[in-house]
Scaffold this motif. Sequence first.
Motif, PDB file in Angstrom:
ATOM      1  N   GLU A  67       0.862  -1.173   0.000  1.00 36.96           N
ATOM      2  CA  GLU A  67       0.000   0.000   0.000  1.00 36.96           C
ATOM      3  C   GLU A  67       0.902   1.228   0.000  1.00 36.96           C
ATOM      4  N   LEU A  68       0.753   2.091  -0.989  1.00 35.15           N
ATOM      5  CA  LEU A  68       1.656   3.238  -1.138  1.00 35.15           C
ATOM      6  C   LEU A  68       1.278   4.337  -0.160  1.00 35.15           C
ATOM      7  N   TRP A  69       2.202   4.646   0.757  1.00 33.80           N
ATOM      8  CA  TRP A  69       1.941   5.661   1.775  1.00 33.80           C
ATOM      9  C   TRP A  69       2.522   7.020   1.407  1.00 33.80           C
ATOM     10  N   GLY A  70       3.460   7.060   0.502  1.00 35.96           N
ATOM     11  CA  GLY A  70       4.034   8.343   0.113  1.00 35.96           C
ATOM     12  C   GLY A  70       5.173   8.160  -0.861  1.00 35.96           C
ATOM     13  N   GLN A  71       5.537   9.251  -1.524  1.00 34.46           N
ATOM     14  CA  GLN A  71       6.633   9.221  -2.484  1.00 34.46           C
ATOM     15  C   GLN A  71       7.193  10.626  -2.664  1.00 34.46           C
ATOM     16  N   GLY A  72       8.442  10.704  -3.105  1.00 30.95           N
ATOM     17  CA  GLY A  72       9.043  12.010  -3.327  1.00 30.95           C
ATOM     18  C   GLY A  72      10.484  11.893  -3.789  1.00 30.95           C
ATOM     19  N   SER A  73      10.990  12.953  -4.394  1.00 36.58           N
ATOM     20  CA  SER A  73      12.366  12.948  -4.900  1.00 36.58           C
ATOM     21  C   SER A  73      13.384  13.262  -3.809  1.00 36.58           C
TER      22      SER A  73
END
Length: 476
Positions: A67-73
């Motif tokens: 389950e994707l909780w967050g993402q970022g560079s």
Amino acid sequence: MEYLIRFSQSYETFRLPEIQALAVIEGIDLQVISYSLESPFCIVKLPSEDAARRLISRSILVQTIHELWGQGSTLPDLHASVHKTTSHLWPTYLTCSFKFSIDSFQGTRTGDQKIAIINQFAYTGFAGPIKMRNPDQEFTLFEDWPFNSTPLGITDPKYYYLGRYLGTGARDLPKKLDLKKRRYISTTSMDAELALVTANIALSGPGKLFYDPFVGTGSFPLACAEFGALTFGSDIDGRSIRGDEKKRTLKGNFEQYASLDRLGGMFTADLTNSPIRRVPLGQEQDGDGVRGRIFDGIVCDPPYGVREGLKVLGVKDPEKCPWVIPKGKEMYKQADFIPPRKPYSFLAMLDDILQFAAQTLVDHGRLSFWMPTANDQDQEISVPTHPYMEIVSVSTQVFNKWSRRLITYARIPDNKVDPAAVQKAKEAALESKQKLGKTADDLNPFRKAYFEGFGSPASAYVSPSPPPRGTSVETS
């Protein structure tokens, strides 16, 4: 909800076709949000956690789904994304046992660095016990680093993902069918992992009938049977099926894997001389899409005809050898009988495979077969087409100067076939037949390119590894 798929680090062009096929099998609405061949991470949109687990439960190329909780560079961007996306979920996991880990693709972290990064997620407020084995919940920080980041001294990944673990794919299944442990194989038996991927892409499953017209020692039927399909096969040389007629036989392989109840039958034949009933095309505009056509899927790895030219059953010149056919009718039941053969065009074989599939597959049934080609664009063999067969996917396994493609088609219902495409295909087939040569090289452009070094001088040519399949005796 969005989910993160973590693929294995191999067969990049096979990944999406496999999970898209599994979505069809499971009846799941799958939307691919982002994916790149250069990364093992894929973001998808799915209706539920249960759908996510079902999607990858039999996948060969998926390691895990989260389950994707967050993402970022950057890490600050990741934390901002976690706050925005999942802050309402944190209370659900306040008291359960949990574990945090870091998965760095193409990069490394020291132990102290990992602990420092994990501690930055303290704002979630999780107060339950930390368990490194069998926790209630497992959270993974995925880092996507640039290629060669360690020797280049790159200090930060190019992207981050945080996911909550949901399930694992079937990465252990190829070990069960491993060729090294199989009772009966040949030099051309298909690798277990790729055979299983082929079966998935072809939509193999319980209650379905699957067929391999170049069965060899049975790699594809075994893979399809593993997923519950009832399997059939044929080969131009019955010796590949019979083996030593004791334990080392195709049937013995099914016995080894307790799949004998999914072995429908095997026989000696080729596509041009097959006892399988074919339905004439274009006569079922208002039919049920099934009547007369029996197979749900066809999977095969046809011979490439390199070490010896391609052959089909028959006599090259019946007038010069009039005794061959009558004699064959007398001897064909003898165990040691080898039927006569005549040269066969490689391109004609590809067309015959598509024609056979169009005449025997139910509507939306799939054909998945492997085809070699040169990597040089000037010598590349184009993907064959047929008006009744729609191309679903083309996946490529690259070697040195040549590649092999796994091409998958779906049978188009008769009432949706373009009449103009049918007429164009008839004209192309007639023109192609008039251009057929007589020598092994004339009949097989891949064989000719192979021995010419794929464009390089023959004297400087070094055989690629592994060598391509060469004979028409063993084909899977």
